[in-house]
Write a protein that holds these residues in place. Structure first.
Motif, PDB file in Angstrom:
ATOM      1  N   THR A  68      -4.716   7.757 -21.657  1.00 33.16           N
ATOM      2  CA  THR A  68      -4.409   6.411 -22.151  1.00 33.16           C
ATOM      3  C   THR A  68      -3.961   5.505 -21.009  1.00 33.16           C
ATOM      4  O   THR A  68      -4.246   4.301 -21.017  1.00 33.16           O
ATOM      5  CB  THR A  68      -3.339   6.464 -23.253  1.00 33.16           C
ATOM      6  N   TYR A  71      -7.040   4.446 -19.619  1.00 32.10           N
ATOM      7  CA  TYR A  71      -7.653   3.485 -20.552  1.00 32.10           C
ATOM      8  C   TYR A  71      -7.166   2.062 -20.272  1.00 32.10           C
ATOM      9  O   TYR A  71      -7.891   1.087 -20.516  1.00 32.10           O
ATOM     10  CB  TYR A  71      -7.316   3.920 -21.977  1.00 32.10           C
ATOM     11  N   GLU A  80     -14.264   1.669 -24.983  1.00 27.11           N
ATOM     12  CA  GLU A  80     -14.541   1.933 -26.395  1.00 27.11           C
ATOM     13  C   GLU A  80     -14.656   3.430 -26.663  1.00 27.11           C
ATOM     14  O   GLU A  80     -14.126   3.943 -27.652  1.00 27.11           O
ATOM     15  CB  GLU A  80     -15.822   1.209 -26.810  1.00 27.11           C
ATOM     16  N   ARG A  83     -11.111   4.882 -26.511  1.00 25.68           N
ATOM     17  CA  ARG A  83     -10.307   4.507 -27.679  1.00 25.68           C
ATOM     18  C   ARG A  83     -10.659   5.377 -28.877  1.00 25.68           C
ATOM     19  O   ARG A  83      -9.772   5.880 -29.583  1.00 25.68           O
ATOM     20  CB  ARG A  83     -10.527   3.032 -28.018  1.00 25.68           C
ATOM     21  N   LYS A  84     -11.953   5.575 -29.108  1.00 27.33           N
ATOM     22  CA  LYS A  84     -12.381   6.369 -30.262  1.00 27.33           C
ATOM     23  C   LYS A  84     -11.988   7.832 -30.117  1.00 27.33           C
ATOM     24  O   LYS A  84     -11.422   8.426 -31.032  1.00 27.33           O
ATOM     25  CB  LYS A  84     -13.896   6.248 -30.441  1.00 27.33           C
ATOM     26  N   LEU A  88      -6.991   6.231 -30.921  1.00 29.45           N
ATOM     27  CA  LEU A  88      -5.987   5.193 -30.724  1.00 29.45           C
ATOM     28  C   LEU A  88      -6.016   4.115 -31.798  1.00 29.45           C
ATOM     29  O   LEU A  88      -5.155   3.242 -31.813  1.00 29.45           O
ATOM     30  CB  LEU A  88      -6.175   4.553 -29.341  1.00 29.45           C
ATOM     31  N   LYS A  93      -7.050  -4.333 -27.458  1.00 30.87           N
ATOM     32  CA  LYS A  93      -6.710  -3.253 -26.529  1.00 30.87           C
ATOM     33  C   LYS A  93      -5.220  -3.226 -26.197  1.00 30.87           C
ATOM     34  O   LYS A  93      -4.580  -2.173 -26.198  1.00 30.87           O
ATOM     35  CB  LYS A  93      -7.528  -3.399 -25.245  1.00 30.87           C
ATOM     36  N   VAL A  96      -3.308  -1.884 -29.141  1.00 36.13           N
ATOM     37  CA  VAL A  96      -3.556  -0.448 -29.306  1.00 36.13           C
ATOM     38  C   VAL A  96      -2.691   0.354 -28.341  1.00 36.13           C
ATOM     39  O   VAL A  96      -2.055   1.346 -28.718  1.00 36.13           O
ATOM     40  CB  VAL A  96      -5.061  -0.141 -29.080  1.00 36.13           C
ATOM     41  N   TYR A 100       0.573   2.911 -29.045  1.00 37.72           N
ATOM     42  CA  TYR A 100       0.625   4.293 -28.559  1.00 37.72           C
ATOM     43  C   TYR A 100       1.868   4.508 -27.690  1.00 37.72           C
ATOM     44  O   TYR A 100       2.537   5.550 -27.778  1.00 37.72           O
ATOM     45  CB  TYR A 100      -0.630   4.644 -27.755  1.00 37.72           C
TER      46      TYR A 100
END
Length: 404
Positions: A68, A71, A80, A83-84, A88, A93, A96, A100
């Motif tokens: 992350t 990310y 993307e 994230r999937k 998340l 973004k 998200v 987290y």
């Protein structure tokens, strides 16, 4: 490990790290809300798939957190996919990542100030001294993950690796050593992202060393070894799980909501079948079925050191572009030179004994009245089993033991 290419990012956890280089010119579905533990379940299936006959311990929380942080610097298709696969959730973004980060901070709030577990997490970015890290990335990494960057001259590989390994050893009380080999970095390495988790706790109900006896542990394929089998008789949360052909027991850690959940297949050679079924189960839902029972508990002492290359498992989870020439990690550096992830490595350690997990041994003698309980349960862990160290929201470590 040897890195190739022209600027590479390397990522490690518990220690866990990612290696980033310059690019030379079972897939997960979308999630509408975060389901962080689903990442742990997906990854576990892939980790144990190639480690059927090997003791396994890994930290989903460490791996998920380190990815992350990466990310933060990902964009486009790369972001993307991450994230999937990391579960998340949907949304902007920044939102998200913020959600987290709040989850991580709430999960890693435990300290040993009141005699409870010590559970801490740390992240660090080690970057090549000739690159400038994005100001936005640095700001968000510090705000959300308390992560700062340290510049190193990766051309001096021995000195750089020593600095990174030294940081990891400090964060893990010297339990994770030599995470990186000397050839892990070179002048073409852009950065190393590292996450470390350290956990130390005592059982609420400790075992007495005087009750530990040598006993037989039945291994896969009709083998057996002699092990130190700990014993105690007390009340524990226990459940029969007929649909898994297994039984489960939860052992609580002192002054906390953390526990070790052990799921024991009924058959000596039933671990692989159990784990294939667990891939469709939520660990929290299994834990909800546990009820207080008077149980005779027999548990082997065990100590595990485990390392794994996570590149292929992550690809199978749908994270593919970050390893390819299509990687988009434009948010990491102030540079027009494209970057990709070259390596994802994980190394973990777990020690379970009479006192607890990664704790100094202690002798505890408990005197109770004798009684005849015809409904007394027996949980004898004398063959391969699954375990998870968790609370109601997070799985911090999981794995299996095939031979203590």
């Amino acid at each position: 490990m040897t890195l190739t290419g022209n600027k590479d990012l390397l990522l490690f956890t518990f220690a866990f790290a990612i290696s980033l280089h310059t690019i030379m010119a079972k897939s997960t579905g979308a999630s509408t809300s975060p389901n962080y533990n689903a990442f742990a379940a997906d990854l576990f299936t892939l980790v144990v798939d190639n480690s059927v006959d090997r003791n396994v311990v890994f930290s989903p929380a460490s791996i998920q957190t380190c990815l992350t942080v990466a990310y933060l610097g990902a964009e486009g298709e790369t972001a993307e996919e991450m994230r999937k696969a990391l579960k998340l959730g949907e949304g902007d973004k920044n939102a998200v990542i913020k959600k987290y980060a709040e989850f991580v901070k709430s999960s890693f709030k435990s300290t040993n100030a009141q005699g409870g577990p010590l559970l801490k997490i740390a992240n660090r970015v080690f970057a090549n001294h000739n690159l400038k890290i994005s100001g936005t990335f640095q700001k968000l990494a510090k705000e959300y993950f308390d992560t700062t960057a340290k510049l190193l001259n990766f051309e001096n590989a021995a000195e750089s690796v020593a600095a990174i390994n030294g940081w990891v050893e400090e964060q893990t009380n010297n339990k994770i050593q030599n995470l990186l080999q000397e050839d892990a970095v070179n002048s073409d390495t852009s950065a190393i992202l590292v996450n470390a988790i350290y956990f130390k706790a005592k059982w609420t109900r400790q075992f007495s060393e005087s009750s530990t006896r040598k006993s037989t542990f039945y291994t896969l394929n009709n083998g057996h070894v002699h092990v130190d089998l700990m014993y105690q008789d007390d009340y524990f949360r226990y459940a029969d799980l007929p649909e898994l052909d297994a039984t489960a027991l939860e052992m609580q850690y002192e002054n906390s909501d953390l526990s070790m959940l052990i799921i024991l297949p009924r058959e000596v050679n039933g671990l692989q079948n159990l784990e294939s079924k667990l891939s469709g189960f939520n660990i929290s839902q299994i834990a909800e079925r546990l009820e207080g029972e008077h149980v005779d508990v027999f548990l082997p002492r065990f100590r595990i050191e485990f390392d794994i290359d996570l590149k292929e498992p992550l690809k199978k989870m749908g994270i593919t572009s970050m390893f390819s020439s299509n990687a988009n990690l434009a948010g990491l550096f102030v540079s027009s030179v494209p970057q990709k992830i070259s390596e994802v490595k994980h190394k973990a350690f777990l020690d379970v004994n009479e006192a607890g997990s990664e704790a100094a041994a202690a002798t505890y003698l408990k005197i109770v009245p004798m009684s005849l309980n015809l409904n007394q349960k027996v949980f004898r862990v004398d063959h391969p089993f699954f375990f998870a160290i968790r609370d109601k929201t997070s799985v911090y470590f999981s794995g299996h033991v095939v031979q203590p």
